[in-house]
Design an enzyme around this catalytic site. Structure first.
Site, PDB file in Angstrom:
ATOM      1  N   TRP A  37      14.213 -10.407  11.788  1.00 18.65           N
ATOM      2  CA  TRP A  37      14.077 -11.338  12.900  1.00 18.65           C
ATOM      3  C   TRP A  37      15.406 -12.027  13.220  1.00 18.65           C
ATOM      4  O   TRP A  37      15.530 -12.684  14.243  1.00 18.65           O
ATOM      5  CB  TRP A  37      13.006 -12.382  12.605  1.00 18.65           C
ATOM      6  CG  TRP A  37      13.082 -12.990  11.239  1.00 18.65           C
ATOM      7  CD1 TRP A  37      13.853 -14.047  10.839  1.00 18.65           C
ATOM      8  CD2 TRP A  37      12.366 -12.556  10.087  1.00 18.65           C
ATOM      9  NE1 TRP A  37      13.657 -14.298   9.512  1.00 18.65           N
ATOM     10  CE2 TRP A  37      12.745 -13.408   9.013  1.00 18.65           C
ATOM     11  CE3 TRP A  37      11.432 -11.544   9.833  1.00 18.65           C
ATOM     12  CZ2 TRP A  37      12.232 -13.270   7.726  1.00 18.65           C
ATOM     13  CZ3 TRP A  37      10.929 -11.405   8.558  1.00 18.65           C
ATOM     14  CH2 TRP A  37      11.316 -12.255   7.519  1.00 18.65           C
ATOM     15  N   ARG A  38      16.402 -11.859  12.367  1.00 18.75           N
ATOM     16  CA  ARG A  38      17.726 -12.380  12.687  1.00 18.75           C
ATOM     17  C   ARG A  38      18.496 -11.417  13.592  1.00 18.75           C
ATOM     18  O   ARG A  38      19.584 -11.746  14.045  1.00 18.75           O
ATOM     19  CB  ARG A  38      18.524 -12.637  11.408  1.00 18.75           C
ATOM     20  CG  ARG A  38      18.092 -13.899  10.667  1.00 18.75           C
ATOM     21  CD  ARG A  38      18.915 -14.117   9.415  1.00 18.75           C
ATOM     22  NE  ARG A  38      18.668 -15.443   8.860  1.00 18.75           N
ATOM     23  CZ  ARG A  38      19.106 -15.860   7.680  1.00 18.75           C
ATOM     24  NH1 ARG A  38      19.831 -15.037   6.920  1.00 18.75           N
ATOM     25  NH2 ARG A  38      18.846 -17.072   7.246  1.00 18.75           N
ATOM     26  N   GLU A  50       8.315 -17.082  12.305  1.00 19.71           N
ATOM     27  CA  GLU A  50       8.257 -18.481  11.904  1.00 19.71           C
ATOM     28  C   GLU A  50       6.867 -18.861  11.401  1.00 19.71           C
ATOM     29  O   GLU A  50       6.726 -19.570  10.402  1.00 19.71           O
ATOM     30  CB  GLU A  50       8.663 -19.384  13.078  1.00 19.71           C
ATOM     31  CG  GLU A  50      10.126 -19.336  13.427  1.00 19.71           C
ATOM     32  CD  GLU A  50      11.023 -19.884  12.333  1.00 19.71           C
ATOM     33  OE1 GLU A  50      10.592 -20.800  11.599  1.00 19.71           O
ATOM     34  OE2 GLU A  50      12.155 -19.398  12.192  1.00 19.71           O
ATOM     35  N   GLY A  96      -1.586 -16.829   4.181  1.00 18.79           N
ATOM     36  CA  GLY A  96      -1.921 -18.252   4.190  1.00 18.79           C
ATOM     37  C   GLY A  96      -3.123 -18.549   5.061  1.00 18.79           C
ATOM     38  O   GLY A  96      -3.962 -17.697   5.329  1.00 18.79           O
ATOM     39  N   TYR A  97      -3.199 -19.797   5.499  1.00 18.69           N
ATOM     40  CA  TYR A  97      -4.368 -20.255   6.240  1.00 18.69           C
ATOM     41  C   TYR A  97      -4.636 -19.392   7.473  1.00 18.69           C
ATOM     42  O   TYR A  97      -3.753 -19.164   8.295  1.00 18.69           O
ATOM     43  CB  TYR A  97      -4.186 -21.709   6.671  1.00 18.69           C
ATOM     44  CG  TYR A  97      -4.111 -22.684   5.529  1.00 18.69           C
ATOM     45  CD1 TYR A  97      -5.170 -22.816   4.634  1.00 18.69           C
ATOM     46  CD2 TYR A  97      -2.984 -23.471   5.339  1.00 18.69           C
ATOM     47  CE1 TYR A  97      -5.112 -23.699   3.581  1.00 18.69           C
ATOM     48  CE2 TYR A  97      -2.914 -24.375   4.298  1.00 18.69           C
ATOM     49  CZ  TYR A  97      -3.980 -24.489   3.414  1.00 18.69           C
ATOM     50  OH  TYR A  97      -3.915 -25.375   2.375  1.00 18.69           O
ATOM     51  N   TYR A 135       8.966 -28.451  14.438  1.00 15.99           N
ATOM     52  CA  TYR A 135       9.921 -27.607  13.715  1.00 15.99           C
ATOM     53  C   TYR A 135       9.916 -26.172  14.253  1.00 15.99           C
ATOM     54  O   TYR A 135      10.976 -25.597  14.535  1.00 15.99           O
ATOM     55  CB  TYR A 135       9.609 -27.594  12.218  1.00 15.99           C
ATOM     56  CG  TYR A 135      10.482 -26.603  11.475  1.00 15.99           C
ATOM     57  CD1 TYR A 135      11.766 -26.952  11.076  1.00 15.99           C
ATOM     58  CD2 TYR A 135      10.039 -25.309  11.225  1.00 15.99           C
ATOM     59  CE1 TYR A 135      12.591 -26.045  10.430  1.00 15.99           C
ATOM     60  CE2 TYR A 135      10.857 -24.388  10.591  1.00 15.99           C
ATOM     61  CZ  TYR A 135      12.126 -24.768  10.193  1.00 15.99           C
ATOM     62  OH  TYR A 135      12.936 -23.853   9.578  1.00 15.99           O
ATOM     63  N   ASP A 153      14.856 -29.350   7.860  1.00 13.83           N
ATOM     64  CA  ASP A 153      13.724 -29.075   6.980  1.00 13.83           C
ATOM     65  C   ASP A 153      14.099 -29.499   5.566  1.00 13.83           C
ATOM     66  O   ASP A 153      15.150 -30.120   5.338  1.00 13.83           O
ATOM     67  CB  ASP A 153      13.317 -27.599   7.046  1.00 13.83           C
ATOM     68  CG  ASP A 153      14.394 -26.664   6.516  1.00 13.83           C
ATOM     69  OD1 ASP A 153      15.479 -27.141   6.114  1.00 13.83           O
ATOM     70  OD2 ASP A 153      14.152 -25.442   6.483  1.00 13.83           O
TER      71      ASP A 153
END
Length: 308
Positions: A37-38, A50, A96-97, A135, A153
């Protein structure tokens, strides 16, 4: 103390902030972790990275990110997908969630329906997308459009706290981070400062091994105190090389010039000229500090002083 009475951001920075900026960007551009992604400025691809990175190690995100984009390569594809399939993908890849998958699906629909398939470019507008907080909005604006603000961050706070002795409060971190970031350079700068926090200035620092570009100015490197807001203790600090480095800098800061046998006992109570912690050991420590631009060590004369 009111915000108006707080020290200005530049009060925490070295006298030549441009040198600090140039050193970090040069370090980053010379070598950095090559996450896919960079290599893109596509806001959709960056948003997916992200959101995935919020609860998952970056090394594990790569495969999931590539698979996700292969299946849903555009916001139109994702918006048209069955939400259950998106959530299922999220669960299958342990990202994750599951509500993050729901929000990402919803955000893709907003981009299509509200913005004609084109991402908004400012952090403020990006924050209007479902599940996109300040963010993430700033990260997408920075890395996709180069229109972001300075990222602050946990890693960045750790870097600023250690390097420039910035107080542990959010307004101070925000002011110093904003002052440091070159105007209009949020893409490279935010990548670089986060790389510094991830590679060289982690909870266990790797200053020398990672070639940290800020060693010359770093308060923690000079004093040997590597505590930080998320690193409250240094259990291995006592007797460590970083502690000895800090003592050398502190002692020389109170003296014009000292010979090895004058300096040694002030650094270690067990200093013995010909012992394990003697002239050879101290000369090695001083040579390292000389290389780092913190002291001047005349090895032939056996004297050292703090570099001005």
């Amino acid at each position: 103390m009111s915000e108006a009475d707080d020290p200005a951001a530049e009060d925490y920075l070295p006298v030549d902030p441009d040198a600090v900026r140039d050193a970090l960007v040069s370090w980053y551009e010379a070598d950095h972790r090559d996450f896919p992604w960079r290599r893109t400025d596509d806001p959709y691809e960056i948003l997916v990275s992200e959101v995935m990175s919020q609860q998952t190690q970056l090394s594990r995100v790569v495969a999931a990110w590539e698979a996700f984009l292969e299946r849903w390569p555009t916001t139109a594809d994702l918006a048209a997908a069955d939400r259950a399939d998106v959530v299922g993908f999220w669960s299958d890849h342990s990202l994750g969630y599951n509500n993050r998958a729901k929000y990402l699906h919803e955000a893709a629909g907003q981009v299509e329906d509200d913005y004609g398939g084109e991402f908004p470019e400012s952090p403020e507008e990006l924050s209007e997308l479902m599940g996109v907080g300040p963010y993430t909005a700033n990260a997408v604006a920075s890395f996709a459009f180069n229109t972001g603000n300075a990222v602050v961050d946990t890693n960045v706070k750790r870097v600023l706290y250690r390097a420039f002795d910035v107080p542990d409060d959010d307004p101070s971190f925000e002011r110093v981070a904003s002052e440091l970031m070159p105007e209009g350079e949020s893409r490279v700068w935010n990548n670089a400062v986060m790389e510094l926090g991830g590679v060289a200035c982690g909870k266990t620092p790797s200053c020398d091994d990672a070639g940290c570009p800020w060693r010359e100015w770093c308060h923690a490197y000079g004093t040997g105190d590597f505590t930080a807001p998320d690193v409250p203790t240094q259990p291995d600090f006592e007797g460590s090389r970083r502690q000895m480095r800090g003592r050398v800098v502190n002692v020389l800061g109170q003296s014009d010039e000292l010979a090895l046998d004058e300096l040694g006992p002030k650094i270690r109570v067990d200093y013995a000229p010909d012992g394990e912690y003697g002239r050879e050991w101290l000369a090695g420590l001083l040579s390292d500090l000389d290389d780092d631009g913190l002291v001047t060590f005349d090895e032939s004369a056996g004297v050292a002083r703090l570099r001005e």
